[in-house]
Every structure is written in C-alpha cells, then in structure tokens.
Design a protein around this motif. Sequence first.
Motif, PDB file in Angstrom:
ATOM      1  N   THR A  80       0.903  -1.367  -0.088  1.00 34.14           N
ATOM      2  CA  THR A  80       0.081  -0.056   0.021  1.00 34.14           C
ATOM      3  C   THR A  80       0.881   1.096   0.073  1.00 34.14           C
ATOM      4  OG1 THR A  80      -1.735  -1.092   1.331  1.00 34.14           O
ATOM      5  CG2 THR A  80      -1.656   1.363   1.269  1.00 34.14           C
ATOM      6  N   LEU A  81       0.635   2.161  -0.959  1.00 30.32           N
ATOM      7  CA  LEU A  81       1.583   3.246  -0.990  1.00 30.32           C
ATOM      8  C   LEU A  81       0.718   4.626  -0.423  1.00 30.32           C
ATOM      9  CD1 LEU A  81       2.877   3.013  -4.536  1.00 30.32           C
ATOM     10  CD2 LEU A  81       3.715   1.979  -2.500  1.00 30.32           C
ATOM     11  N   ILE A  82       1.510   5.165   0.543  1.00 33.09           N
ATOM     12  CA  ILE A  82       0.731   6.400   1.122  1.00 33.09           C
ATOM     13  C   ILE A  82       1.655   7.650   0.759  1.00 33.09           C
ATOM     14  CG2 ILE A  82       0.478   7.390   3.456  1.00 33.09           C
ATOM     15  CD1 ILE A  82       0.324   4.746   4.722  1.00 33.09           C
ATOM     16  N   GLU A  83       0.980   8.671   0.304  1.00 29.95           N
ATOM     17  CA  GLU A  83       1.589   9.947  -0.039  1.00 29.95           C
ATOM     18  C   GLU A  83       1.820  10.797   0.933  1.00 29.95           C
ATOM     19  OE1 GLU A  83       1.275  13.430  -3.462  1.00 29.95           O
ATOM     20  OE2 GLU A  83      -0.210  11.799  -3.163  1.00 29.95           O
ATOM     21  N   ASN A  84       3.333  11.328   1.206  1.00 29.03           N
ATOM     22  CA  ASN A  84       3.456  12.374   1.985  1.00 29.03           C
ATOM     23  C   ASN A  84       3.794  13.503   1.054  1.00 29.03           C
ATOM     24  OD1 ASN A  84       4.988  14.307   3.350  1.00 29.03           O
ATOM     25  ND2 ASN A  84       6.525  13.158   4.031  1.00 29.03           N
ATOM     26  N   ASP A  85       2.756  14.446   1.261  1.00 26.47           N
ATOM     27  CA  ASP A  85       2.499  15.691   0.280  1.00 26.47           C
ATOM     28  C   ASP A  85       3.567  16.565   0.715  1.00 26.47           C
ATOM     29  OD1 ASP A  85       1.258  16.107   2.844  1.00 26.47           O
ATOM     30  OD2 ASP A  85      -0.208  17.626   1.834  1.00 26.47           O
ATOM     31  N   LYS A  86       4.430  16.668   1.687  1.00 26.95           N
ATOM     32  CA  LYS A  86       5.585  17.766   1.881  1.00 26.95           C
ATOM     33  C   LYS A  86       6.712  17.025   2.040  1.00 26.95           C
ATOM     34  CE  LYS A  86       1.780  20.297   4.552  1.00 26.95           C
ATOM     35  NZ  LYS A  86       1.819  21.394   3.595  1.00 26.95           N
ATOM     36  N   ALA A  87       6.978  16.121   1.247  1.00 31.92           N
ATOM     37  CA  ALA A  87       8.141  15.349   1.503  1.00 31.92           C
ATOM     38  C   ALA A  87       9.434  16.215   1.182  1.00 31.92           C
ATOM     39  CB  ALA A  87       8.088  14.205   0.469  1.00 31.92           C
ATOM     40  N   GLU A  88       9.424  17.218   0.292  1.00 34.36           N
ATOM     41  CA  GLU A  88      10.409  17.880  -0.016  1.00 34.36           C
ATOM     42  C   GLU A  88      10.558  19.384   0.753  1.00 34.36           C
ATOM     43  OE1 GLU A  88      11.741  18.084  -4.139  1.00 34.36           O
ATOM     44  OE2 GLU A  88       9.795  17.103  -4.648  1.00 34.36           O
ATOM     45  N   GLU A  89       9.707  19.386   1.717  1.00 32.71           N
ATOM     46  CA  GLU A  89       9.507  20.618   2.674  1.00 32.71           C
ATOM     47  C   GLU A  89       9.824  20.331   4.058  1.00 32.71           C
ATOM     48  OE1 GLU A  89       5.941  22.884   1.635  1.00 32.71           O
ATOM     49  OE2 GLU A  89       5.691  21.477   0.083  1.00 32.71           O
ATOM     50  N   TRP A  90       9.113  19.253   4.528  1.00 31.59           N
ATOM     51  CA  TRP A  90       9.230  18.905   6.038  1.00 31.59           C
ATOM     52  C   TRP A  90      10.067  17.730   6.065  1.00 31.59           C
ATOM     53  CZ3 TRP A  90       3.597  19.825   8.180  1.00 31.59           C
ATOM     54  CH2 TRP A  90       3.312  21.026   7.737  1.00 31.59           C
ATOM     55  N   ASN A  91      10.393  17.504   7.553  1.00 32.24           N
ATOM     56  CA  ASN A  91      11.114  16.253   7.850  1.00 32.24           C
ATOM     57  C   ASN A  91      10.252  15.118   8.230  1.00 32.24           C
ATOM     58  OD1 ASN A  91      13.377  14.754   8.674  1.00 32.24           O
ATOM     59  ND2 ASN A  91      14.383  16.708   9.254  1.00 32.24           N
ATOM     60  N   ASN A  92      10.928  14.030   8.567  1.00 33.27           N
ATOM     61  CA  ASN A  92      10.176  12.794   8.697  1.00 33.27           C
ATOM     62  C   ASN A  92       9.323  12.423   9.764  1.00 33.27           C
ATOM     63  OD1 ASN A  92      11.975  11.996  10.640  1.00 33.27           O
ATOM     64  ND2 ASN A  92      12.991  10.469   9.363  1.00 33.27           N
ATOM     65  N   ALA A  93       8.937  13.378  10.993  1.00 37.14           N
ATOM     66  CA  ALA A  93       7.958  13.441  11.735  1.00 37.14           C
ATOM     67  C   ALA A  93       6.623  13.381  11.034  1.00 37.14           C
ATOM     68  CB  ALA A  93       7.925  14.480  12.881  1.00 37.14           C
ATOM     69  N   TYR A  94       6.549  14.120  10.177  1.00 36.15           N
ATOM     70  CA  TYR A  94       5.398  14.297   9.384  1.00 36.15           C
ATOM     71  C   TYR A  94       5.213  13.180   8.554  1.00 36.15           C
ATOM     72  CZ  TYR A  94       1.878  16.097   5.911  1.00 36.15           C
ATOM     73  OH  TYR A  94       0.714  16.328   5.315  1.00 36.15           O
TER      74      TYR A  94
END
Length: 250
Positions: A82-96
């Motif tokens: 299952t793929l889950i999108e991180n919409d802020k991957a290039e802006e925020w760190n991995n807590a988000y």
Amino acid sequence: MIGLVLAAGAGRRLRPYTDTLPKALVPLARERDGRPVTVLDLTLANFAAIGLTEAAVVVGYRQEAVRERRSLLERRHGVKLTLIENDKAEEWNNAYSLWCARQVLGEGVILANGDTVHPASVERALLAARGGDRRIILALDTVKKLADEEMKVVSDPAAGVRRITKLMDPAEAGGEYIGVTLIEPGAAADLADALRTTFERDPGLYYEDGYQELVDRGFRIDTAPIGEVPWVEIDNHEDLARGREIACRY
C-alpha cells in the motif's frame, strides 16, 4: 502486523543517483534477473522473512519511481504493498512522514527507514522482545562506537528510553537507534498525537523527536539490542559503498 517503510526522502547527498530516484531505490546490487536490488528490496525481503505479507510505503520525492516498481516489488517479495503519499516530502522532515501513516499504525507495524541496510535478524530481535506492557520497541546498536551524527539513545532498564537525539555527547549514550521500530497497535493513537505536536512545533523535526515527546509525556519506550551485525544508514556516497558491501552478504 504489517511492515512500514519511510521512503519519501530526496537524499540530496546521493546525487546524481537521486536526481531521478528516491533514496530507497538507489541501486545496491544486481539480482539474477538483471534488475537492481535496493534498500527497499532488502527491507521488503526482511519483512517477508519474518512472515509479514503486507507492507505500507510512505512515498513523496520521485514517488512515480516507486509506483512504477510496485508490481515488481510485490512479485519479487510476496508482500502486498500500500502506498501512502507524503505531500510535504520535499519541505518537511520525517516526523510528518510517519504521521502520514497514522492509519496503518493501528494494525501494528515494524517500521524501517528507507535508507537503512540491515539483516532480518534486526526484525527478529524486535519480535523476540515483544510482550508485557511493551508498546514501542527500538532496535538499538549497543556495540558501535558513537559520533556526532548518530541518533543516540539513553535508556534505563527500569524505565525505558529517557533521551533520543543526535544532539548529545556520545559518551552519555548507551547505543544508537538504527531506524527500525516495532510499534504495537495500542501505541498508535499516542504516537500519532505526539508526532502531530512535534511537526506543528517545527516541521524540520525527526520522528525520533516524536518519540522524545512521548517519553516526556510519561509513555514508556523500550529497546532491543541487535548484537554485532552489519548495517548502515545511507546518507552519502561513502555510506552507499558500505551499503553495497553489506548487501552482497544477504
């Protein structure tokens, strides 16, 4: 219980490989079919080796590369993805990034960073440490000599983790968190809330800062030593060379 991989990061220090690929898909070795073996491959193989049949992957930077390989990865490792999108991957760190996977945390997960090359014995050590009131268990390297960049941990046998941070004198720490965690279903809500508090305070924080938030709230986090095993977190080209050497052993 399912597997969970954080694979949304850009890995800028691994350019030019990461000009077109997320760090989790940078080639480490070649399989017999001629296709590259990556950190994501090795992690999914570890999940399969301990009997997991499902995994979620958080994607972001160059996510199309993961989507294109999804069917191949499922066939190769026998694990439904299952793929889950991180919409802020290039802006925020991995807590988000971990918070984005909050819905699957309730199934119970073994979490692995998408840049950690390690053997399946790490996951087995976490499973062996389950039981009692343990809800979150961190894989800890207590053998390696620590330096400034490591995610260092201070843990009390009676009370669990007291501190987890890179910003610590290495001499104070009892080991390094290697980027693999067992999270029981009963920890999901507390962890999601701590992660939200963490990235709302500062989007640049790590999910390990979310673990510290939990500890500060009185939540017990435990550790499991992994023993003397070969592993590496791949941040730069020197790490990549080490990862390729380790990958050839599996």
